[in-house]
Write a protein that holds these residues in place. Structure first.
Motif, PDB file in Angstrom:
ATOM      1  N   CYS A  35      31.174  59.640  40.569  1.00 13.05           N
ATOM      2  CA  CYS A  35      32.083  60.295  39.628  1.00 13.05           C
ATOM      3  C   CYS A  35      33.417  59.544  39.632  1.00 13.05           C
ATOM      4  CB  CYS A  35      32.286  61.748  40.057  1.00 13.05           C
ATOM      5  SG  CYS A  35      33.323  62.652  38.909  1.00 13.05           S
ATOM      6  N   ILE A  43      31.322  67.724  40.478  1.00  5.39           N
ATOM      7  CA  ILE A  43      31.298  67.315  41.898  1.00  5.39           C
ATOM      8  C   ILE A  43      30.672  68.426  42.745  1.00  5.39           C
ATOM      9  CG2 ILE A  43      32.795  66.861  43.905  1.00  5.39           C
ATOM     10  CD1 ILE A  43      34.637  65.297  41.937  1.00  5.39           C
ATOM     11  N   LEU A  53      27.142  61.460  47.222  1.00  9.12           N
ATOM     12  CA  LEU A  53      28.163  61.437  46.163  1.00  9.12           C
ATOM     13  C   LEU A  53      29.284  60.496  46.550  1.00  9.12           C
ATOM     14  CD1 LEU A  53      29.526  62.882  43.624  1.00  9.12           C
ATOM     15  CD2 LEU A  53      30.604  64.366  45.324  1.00  9.12           C
ATOM     16  N   ILE A  55      33.128  59.336  44.991  1.00  2.42           N
ATOM     17  CA  ILE A  55      34.141  59.446  43.949  1.00  2.42           C
ATOM     18  C   ILE A  55      34.855  58.101  43.887  1.00  2.42           C
ATOM     19  CG2 ILE A  55      36.259  60.610  43.239  1.00  2.42           C
ATOM     20  CD1 ILE A  55      34.988  63.080  44.790  1.00  2.42           C
TER      21      ILE A  55
END
Ligand code: GRF
Length: 216
Positions: A35, A43, A53, A55
């Motif tokens: 992201c 998220i 994940l 960022i």
């Protein structure tokens, strides 16, 4: 097939792909979600599902090239074989796009090649078209362009607002994206001369376009 999902916002298509991948018979798994927006509500969807994940905030990079290089390294380190853009709001450099040629998908909430770009549903209503929908396609350098893998068509209602149309299209997107990824992961969607040929299972002949019943 190992998927890397790129998203920027709500992440509902990410959620649909997470749900699809939870089925042991589904031919793909998400090895990373990336992201670019630290405030994205999607998220939480990735975290709740326990998806790896990262960022990667584009604002922390001095150029598109350096940002895209960071994306590329992260995807490759995770072993990604297919990149799926799911509401990813950054324009990617030609270099990034060509290095993932025929290995990167995008979903767009219109019947491409009509209504590329932003504010799709407003423009659909202004144009007065009777049918709208969504498309999943292989990514090319031009925004929302590339060989189309699958589309869904739905009727535009007389009293639709951009919001009501967006909601119905989005519900269809959540079926369409996992279906298109399945076709690619199973090797049934092949690019031939910038068109996609669906091969193999004879039942799949009807898969690239599905029309849900009226009112859905
Ligand atoms: C979807 O409508 C998709 O087609 C477009 O951006 C939107 C993303 O929604 N590219 P979400 O973040 O997946 O909920």
């Amino acid at each position: 097939m190992k998927l890397g999902i790129l998203f920027s916002g709500r992440g509902s298509n990410l959620g649909a792909l997470i749900d699809a991948c939870a089925d042991p018979d589904y031919p793909a798994e998400i090895v990373i979600a990336i992201c670019n927006n630290p405030n994205a509500s999607g998220i939480a969807t990735a975290e709740k599902a326990g998806i790896p994940l990262q960022i990667i905030n584009h604002r922390e990079f001095e150029s598109r090239d350096t940002f895209d290089a960071a994306l590329d390294v992260t995807l490759k380190e995770a072993g990604v074989e297919l990149v799926c853009n799911a509401g990813f709001m950054r324009i990617l450099t030609d270099g990034f796009v060509s290095s993932w040629h025929n290995r990167q998908l995008n979903i767009h909430p219109s019947l491409l090649p009509a209504f590329k770009g932003l504010h799709v549903h407003e423009r659909v209503l202004t144009a007065g078209v009777r049918i709208s929908g969504a498309s999943v396609h292989f990514v090319r350098a031009e925004m929302d362009e590339g060989p189309i893998i699958a589309q869904v068509a739905i009727p535009v209602e007389l009293d639709d607002t951009p919001e009501s149309l967006a909601e119905r299209v989005l519900a269809c997107e959540h079926e369409l994206y996992p279906m298109a990824v399945r076709l690619v992961a199973e090797g049934k969607a092949r690019v031939q001369g910038e068109r996609v040929i669906i091969e193999g299972d004879p039942d799949m002949k009807a898969a690239p376009l599905f029309i849900p019943p009226l009112g859905k």
